[in-house]
Design an enzyme around this catalytic site. Structure first.
Site, PDB file in Angstrom:
ATOM      1  N   HIS A  86      37.891   6.981  84.386  1.00 36.67           N
ATOM      2  CA  HIS A  86      37.159   5.734  84.116  1.00 36.67           C
ATOM      3  C   HIS A  86      37.507   5.215  82.719  1.00 36.67           C
ATOM      4  CE1 HIS A  86      33.908   2.876  83.472  1.00 36.67           C
ATOM      5  NE2 HIS A  86      33.503   3.580  82.433  1.00 36.67           N
ATOM      6  N   ASP A 115      58.779 -19.657  74.138  1.00 35.63           N
ATOM      7  CA  ASP A 115      58.630 -18.343  74.766  1.00 35.63           C
ATOM      8  C   ASP A 115      58.437 -17.357  73.625  1.00 35.63           C
ATOM      9  OD1 ASP A 115      58.632 -16.106  76.482  1.00 35.63           O
ATOM     10  OD2 ASP A 115      60.007 -17.111  77.848  1.00 35.63           O
ATOM     11  N   TRP A 150      38.747  11.219  78.119  1.00 36.30           N
ATOM     12  CA  TRP A 150      39.857  10.323  77.727  1.00 36.30           C
ATOM     13  C   TRP A 150      40.380  10.690  76.350  1.00 36.30           C
ATOM     14  CZ3 TRP A 150      40.818   6.265  74.120  1.00 36.30           C
ATOM     15  CH2 TRP A 150      39.794   6.039  73.195  1.00 36.30           C
ATOM     16  N   SER A 179      55.456   1.030  75.915  1.00 36.27           N
ATOM     17  CA  SER A 179      55.289  -0.374  76.298  1.00 36.27           C
ATOM     18  C   SER A 179      54.586  -1.150  75.187  1.00 36.27           C
ATOM     19  CB  SER A 179      54.481  -0.424  77.597  1.00 36.27           C
ATOM     20  OG  SER A 179      53.780  -1.616  77.707  1.00 36.27           O
ATOM     21  N   SER A 180      53.497  -0.590  74.658  1.00 39.61           N
ATOM     22  CA  SER A 180      52.727  -1.298  73.633  1.00 39.61           C
ATOM     23  C   SER A 180      53.524  -1.469  72.352  1.00 39.61           C
ATOM     24  CB  SER A 180      51.439  -0.527  73.319  1.00 39.61           C
ATOM     25  OG  SER A 180      50.532  -0.678  74.356  1.00 39.61           O
ATOM     26  N   HIS A 263      40.887   5.098  66.538  1.00 41.85           N
ATOM     27  CA  HIS A 263      39.994   4.120  65.924  1.00 41.85           C
ATOM     28  C   HIS A 263      40.613   2.742  65.775  1.00 41.85           C
ATOM     29  CE1 HIS A 263      36.006   3.190  64.941  1.00 41.85           C
ATOM     30  NE2 HIS A 263      36.526   2.267  64.189  1.00 41.85           N
ATOM     31  N   GLU A 265      42.610   1.604  67.714  1.00 43.90           N
ATOM     32  CA  GLU A 265      42.619   1.161  69.103  1.00 43.90           C
ATOM     33  C   GLU A 265      41.340   0.392  69.469  1.00 43.90           C
ATOM     34  OE1 GLU A 265      44.710   1.085  71.524  1.00 43.90           O
ATOM     35  OE2 GLU A 265      43.452   0.834  73.293  1.00 43.90           O
ATOM     36  N   TYR A 267      39.718  -1.508  67.637  1.00 44.22           N
ATOM     37  CA  TYR A 267      39.868  -2.875  67.131  1.00 44.22           C
ATOM     38  C   TYR A 267      40.904  -3.639  67.939  1.00 44.22           C
ATOM     39  CZ  TYR A 267      36.966  -0.897  63.580  1.00 44.22           C
ATOM     40  OH  TYR A 267      35.932  -0.260  62.969  1.00 44.22           O
ATOM     41  N   SER A 278      36.102 -17.056  69.116  1.00 41.84           N
ATOM     42  CA  SER A 278      36.291 -17.999  68.013  1.00 41.84           C
ATOM     43  C   SER A 278      36.990 -19.280  68.464  1.00 41.84           C
ATOM     44  CB  SER A 278      37.117 -17.349  66.888  1.00 41.84           C
ATOM     45  OG  SER A 278      36.499 -16.186  66.441  1.00 41.84           O
ATOM     46  N   HIS A 312      35.481   9.661  61.246  1.00 45.05           N
ATOM     47  CA  HIS A 312      34.045   9.563  61.570  1.00 45.05           C
ATOM     48  C   HIS A 312      33.784   9.978  63.019  1.00 45.05           C
ATOM     49  CE1 HIS A 312      34.566   5.046  62.723  1.00 45.05           C
ATOM     50  NE2 HIS A 312      34.783   5.814  63.747  1.00 45.05           N
ATOM     51  N   HIS A 313      34.862  10.164  63.787  1.00 44.16           N
ATOM     52  CA  HIS A 313      34.698  10.736  65.130  1.00 44.16           C
ATOM     53  C   HIS A 313      34.592  12.252  65.067  1.00 44.16           C
ATOM     54  CE1 HIS A 313      35.568   6.969  67.265  1.00 44.16           C
ATOM     55  NE2 HIS A 313      36.357   6.719  66.240  1.00 44.16           N
ATOM     56  N   THR A 338      32.675  -7.576  59.739  1.00 39.19           N
ATOM     57  CA  THR A 338      32.120  -7.864  61.058  1.00 39.19           C
ATOM     58  C   THR A 338      30.949  -8.821  60.925  1.00 39.19           C
ATOM     59  OG1 THR A 338      32.737  -5.614  61.639  1.00 39.19           O
ATOM     60  CG2 THR A 338      31.321  -6.783  63.173  1.00 39.19           C
ATOM     61  N   LYS A 341      32.054 -12.376  60.380  1.00 45.22           N
ATOM     62  CA  LYS A 341      32.428 -13.065  61.619  1.00 45.22           C
ATOM     63  C   LYS A 341      31.185 -13.556  62.341  1.00 45.22           C
ATOM     64  CE  LYS A 341      36.757 -10.793  62.751  1.00 45.22           C
ATOM     65  NZ  LYS A 341      37.759 -11.628  63.349  1.00 45.22           N
ATOM     66  N   ARG A 460      26.719  13.460  76.547  1.00 39.78           N
ATOM     67  CA  ARG A 460      27.576  12.715  77.474  1.00 39.78           C
ATOM     68  C   ARG A 460      28.418  13.701  78.284  1.00 39.78           C
ATOM     69  NH1 ARG A 460      32.330  10.400  73.444  1.00 39.78           N
ATOM     70  NH2 ARG A 460      33.181   9.457  75.324  1.00 39.78           N
TER      71      ARG A 460
END
Lengths: 618, 360
Positions: A86, A115, A150, A179-180, A263, A265, A267, A278, A312-313, A338, A341, A460
């Site tokens: 998931h 393009d 994950w 790919s990324s 982390h 990621e 963002y 926006s 922090h994880h 944040t 924004k 969890r």
């Protein structure tokens, strides 16, 4: 100040331009060989939506298991596989590709380009992504899904503990990562080099900016996790001991490599949604984005600081007070940009003339729901508090507020907003509103009580819980909420299909919007613009319509430009890269036999196809 | 038919579910948020601390909840007012002022959050260092080596030289130092009412310090995904009072003795099963058979297994029937359990269960 000076429709090239049509194919072959950023964008978006449904189905299944205490709908290993798939699916195969869909379709349009910089590399990115997605999901058929979460914490992913699903998982993710990284280079070059004349960097719309920021995040954050994945592959395939404690390896190495990617990621997942919001808020407030420069710079700032917060994880691993304090401090700093924004979005609404078609509903609801997720994230920055919340349902609630209420709702907003540009037809607004209200209700019903479950000590990733833990009510509620979200999402999919066939014809500029993509046809022609627009402000199309002296001008002389031709090479190259990985996987299951030959042949194929690619006339 | 339905729906969405009306619901949602956060005697309530670690965490929770609620209230009120006040009126086609921003406001909403973040940062760092303080040397410290194993916990008392499983006994008000490690994958030790969690990582030993402030039983479980039966890796922490028959010292005394000798014929038969059918290759019963080496698959010390209230890491209540059920087919009780299924006969299972339950 109210009357329009110009209609977008009257804008035409001064004299017929020359361009060299792509000698196109038709039907399926066209989609397989296309290098058109718009078609590739649509492919990404469709694949992302498909995997969104897959990830949702997985969630529905494990929510059934969790609905009541001591349930035996599925066992622990199956459940772990479901939650792992998931999350992997939603992060890598749904939100990222949907984002890539928007990036592909929109970036060249909003910057007035024809393009991306490397159209064939763009196609290669797509096919390699699709291959990675298929490899990961193939685990279901060959020996079971990966079941280590994950985050894939070593040593649970090691050969001793993790099943064959882990092989598909790391190999598929390695493909996605390739790919990324290819895509990120492509888009960085595109945005920095291919803007229309007059479009200075600060005239690039926020969506373009956020896409630029995330490309840097991708380019810099995927290498560490790729290294981590390859080390994992070595451990599993060749018996190396990078994460094997008994042989001197270090499981924390994986955690650092993973979160150094993981982390930034998050963002990557949220910034595009912020970019979309926006774009939408100003259009339906009928005024410019409040503090556009502040919004852009806060996005850049988040991108930078995002690389300094990963541990922090890991507050519960026992890094020691100095590291804990440092990462707690850097994490809290993210709250500042944040907040900037959020306040600027409020500033945009304040004093506007607001209307609420579906995209605006999603964009407005994004603000409080994302704020909620941001504020609970601030709690996790407080390390002493995080020791309780880490790996509890409180964290589950937090990141679903940010990723479902934030990223996904932003992408829904974008889908409704840009659908007319992509297809030429409007999406049904009534179905859209139904989707919106059901989805918002469902997501809050599911995820809000999970804060409380976390406070009540529910960890969890547990496949079942005893009745005397008293977690049953909120878990049942969570399952009901997922059912509501599922219905909402199916309505959305139905809406997409019906509107694609029968939706109202949109025209070029159905929302009376401000940026360059609305200047051209819906759907845009192959070369995007008949002439290269000259940009005089950050809202070129709006100012063209409403402001004297700000008309978009066409170049006096007709232009000649060349569009790249279709090509089979990117897809063929992707296939060989995939075959290389598949060969490694097959060999893992049948070590020491001729299956090595598959990878060897594939390696030759990769080199050959790239050679053919390079020598192909474009 | 369908068109009719969508028309009706569209009308309803326009009036009842208009953002203007629903915006007014937001304050109610906020009130709900605040009311839902209080503890109500929940068995694992992190906000009803019974240990000093949990107290620090809970203190931070309330601090952040108040701050977060204020910020959320500001954002939602501004949003609600904007929606109510600035929705476009029918027939009004004029454009709003096309302002691009306001430097003063930008500075305000950058500087104020920065000040808040700096203050919070200082407080947070104070909390971090407080929680990691080593206990002072001169006081009494209960030192326990904790080993996470798939899927149970091994507790070795350093000074008392006793070993127990899944049920940790400590003393009210006395400093406890856990030294956490793992025999296989990463686990995390978490008893929510006592303290925040700490990972048990293979190859490493990390400390967790706490004092339980209340006598009683506190439930927790592994909090780091560790495989198929991760959900069935419970912890029970028994906090003994300092004095009285139920004191910690009495518990230690009872645990230090070697195993009781079997009394009934059935218990004697059970002991024989334990010694001959393979149980003893993984389990220690002091006075009967002691393992000299431990490995990943070594099972719990059973010297006083009958004194435990639960077995299989809280998966079952401890009684003869459940013990028999467990030894007969461990995997039927707990998915993928590492305990070997010895294919004991019903009679053997019953006998060994009788014997084990007699080991008080």
């Amino acid at each position: 100040m109210s009357a329009k000076l110009h209609d977008i429709e009257v804008l035409q090239a001064p004299e017929p331009h020359m361009h060299f049509e792509r000698p196109g194919k038709t039907g399926l072959v066209d989609w397989l060989t296309t290098v058109d950023h718009k078609k590739i964008g649509v492919l990404y978006w469709l694949a992302g939506t498909f995997f969104l449904l897959c990830g949702g189905l997985e969630a529905l299944l494990f929510r059934i298991q969790l609905a009541v205490p001591d349930n035996d709908f599925m066992g622990g290993e199956t459940f772990n596989g479901m939650v792992t798939m998931h999350a992997t699916t939603m992060v890598f195969l749904a939100i990222m590709p949907m984002t890539a869909g928007f990036a592909n379709f929109l970036v060249p349009l909003v910057i007035g380009a024809r393009d991306v910089a490397f159209p064939r590399l763009n196609a290669w990115s797509y096919w390699t992504f699709l291959a990675g997605a298929l490899v990961i999901n193939a685990s279901f058929v060959f020996g079971g899904a990966p079941a280590a979460g994950w985050t894939g914490y070593a040593p649970l992913t090691g050969a001793q503990y993790g099943g064959s699903g882990i092989d598909f998982w790391w190999a598929g993710l390695a493909l996605l990562s390739a790919s990324s990284m290819a895509a990120s280079v492509n888009f960085i070059v595109t945005i920095l080099n291919m803007r229309a004349p007059g479009m200075t960097l600060l005239r690039v719309p926020v969506i373009g900016w956020m896409m630029l920021v995330i490309q840097f995040l991708l380019a810099l954050s995927f290498p560490p996790v790729t290294v981590g994945l390859i080390l994992l592959g070595f451990d599993r395939m060749f018996g190396s001991n990078f994460y094997n404690v008994s042989m001197g390896g270090d499981p924390h190495l994986w955690q650092h490599l993973f979160w150094l990617f993981g982390h930034p990621e998050v963002y990557v997942l949220i910034l595009p949604a912020m970019g979309i919001v926006s774009e939408i808020l100003p259009v339906f407030s009928r005024r410019p984005l409040f503090g556009q420069t502040a919004v852009i710079f806060s996005g850049i700032f988040i991108g930078f600081v995002g690389f300094g917060v990963w541990a922090h994880h890991m507050f519960t691993t026992g890094m020691g007070p100095v590291a804990d304090a440092a990462f707690a401090a850097t994490t809290a700093i993210i709250a500042i940009p944040t907040g900037v924004k959020i306040f600027n979005w409020l500033g945009t609404l304040w004093g506007g003339k607001l209307t609420f078609p579906t995209p605006m509903l999603f964009a407005v609801a994004f603000i409080p729901i994302f704020t909620m997720g941001g504020l609970s994230g601030l709690m996790h920055a407080a390390a002493p508090l995080d020791l309780q919340q880490h790996d509890s349902y409180f964290v589950v609630a937090h990141f679903h507020y940010v990723l479902v209420g934030g990223a996904l709702m932003g992408l829904f907003a974008g889908s409704y907003f840009y659908f007319p540009k992509v297809t030429g037809r409007m999406m049904n607004d009534t179905l859209g509103k139904l989707h919106f209200w059901l989805f918002v209700a469902g997501m809050n019903i599911t995820f809000f009580p999970q804060h409380i479950l976390g406070n009540q000590g529910m960890p969890r990733r547990i496949y079942t819980y005893p009745a005397d833990a008293q977690w049953d009510f909120y878990n049942m509620l969570g399952t009901v909420g997922v059912v509501v979200m599922t219905i909402a999402t199916l309505i959305y999919v139905y809406n997409v299909i019906v509107s694609y066939k029968k939706g109202e014809i949109a025209g070029r500029d159905p929302w009376d919007a401000a940026t360059l993509e609305w200047l051209t046809d819906s759907p845009p022609k192959m070369q995007n613009f008949d002439f290269t627009p000259i940009v005089l402000s950050e809202r070129p199309v709006w100012d063209h319509k409403y402001t004297e002296g700000m008309e978009i001008i066409a170049p006096e002389k007709a232009e000649a430009f060349h569009m790249p031709s279709y090509s089979w090479k990117p897809m063929i190259s992707s296939c060989f890269v995939t075959l290389l990985v598949v060969g490694l996987l097959l060999n893992t299951f049948n070590p020491g036999n001729w299956l090595w030959a598959i990878s060897a042949v594939a390696a030759v194929g990769v080199v050959g196809s790239v050679y053919a690619w390079v020598s192909e006339p474009v | 038919m369908f068109r009719n339905f969508t028309n009706k729906l569209s009308g309803w969405l326009k009036t009842a579910a208009s953002p203007r009306n629903l915006a007014l619901l937001a304050p109610m949602a906020l009130a709900l948020l605040l009311s839902a956060c209080g503890g109500d005697g929940h068995p694992r309530d992190t906000l009803n601390p019974a240990g000093d670690g949990a107290e620090v965490s809970a203190w931070f929770y309330w601090l952040y909840l108040i701050l977060d609620s204020v910020i959320f209230a500001i954002v939602v009120s501004a949003l609600v007012v904007a929606i109510v006040k600035f929705s476009k009126k029918d027939g009004d086609d004029t454009l709003p002022p096309q302002s691009h921003g306001n430097m003063k406001l930008e500075v305000i909403w950058t500087v104020i959050p920065t000040i808040i973040v700096v203050i919070l940062g200082v407080i947070t760092i104070g909390g971090v260092f407080k929680l990691s303080e080593k206990p002072a040397e001169e006081q009494k410290v209960i030192e326990i080596d904790v080993t996470g194993k798939q899927w149970w916990w091994e507790f070795d008392y350093r000074n008392e030289k006793i070993s127990t499983a899944n049920e940790m006994h400590v003393e009210e008000g006395t400093q406890v130092a856990l030294h956490l490690t793992s025999a296989d994958v990463i686990h995390a030790f978490w008893v929510p009412r006592i303290s925040g969690k700490r990972d048990a990582t293979p190859g490493r030993s990390y400390p967790l310090y706490f004092k339980a402030t209340q006598a009683g039983e506190f439930i927790g479980q592994c909090a780091e995904l560790c495989g198929a039966s991760h959900a069935r890796m419970g912890i029970k922490m028994m906090v003994h009072p300092v004095k009285g028959p139920d004191s910690y010292d009495n518990w230690v005394k009872s645990q230090k003795t070697v195993a009781a000798a079997p009394q009934t014929a059935l218990q004697k038969a059970g002991k024989k099963v334990f010694e001959t059918k393979g149980c003893a290759s993984c389990h220690t019963i002091r006075g009967v058979k002691e393992l000299t080496q431990r490995s990943r698959t070594t099972g719990p010390d059973l010297t006083h297994v009958g004194s435990r209230t639960t077995i299989a890491a809280l998966a079952l209540t401890n009684n003869v029937e459940n013990l028999a059920k467990w030894v007969k087919n461990p995997q039927a009780v707990k998915e993928a359990a590492l305990m070997t299924n010895l294919n004991l006969s019903d009679a053997d299972s019953k006998a060994v269960a009788e014997y084990l339950f007699s080991l008080k």
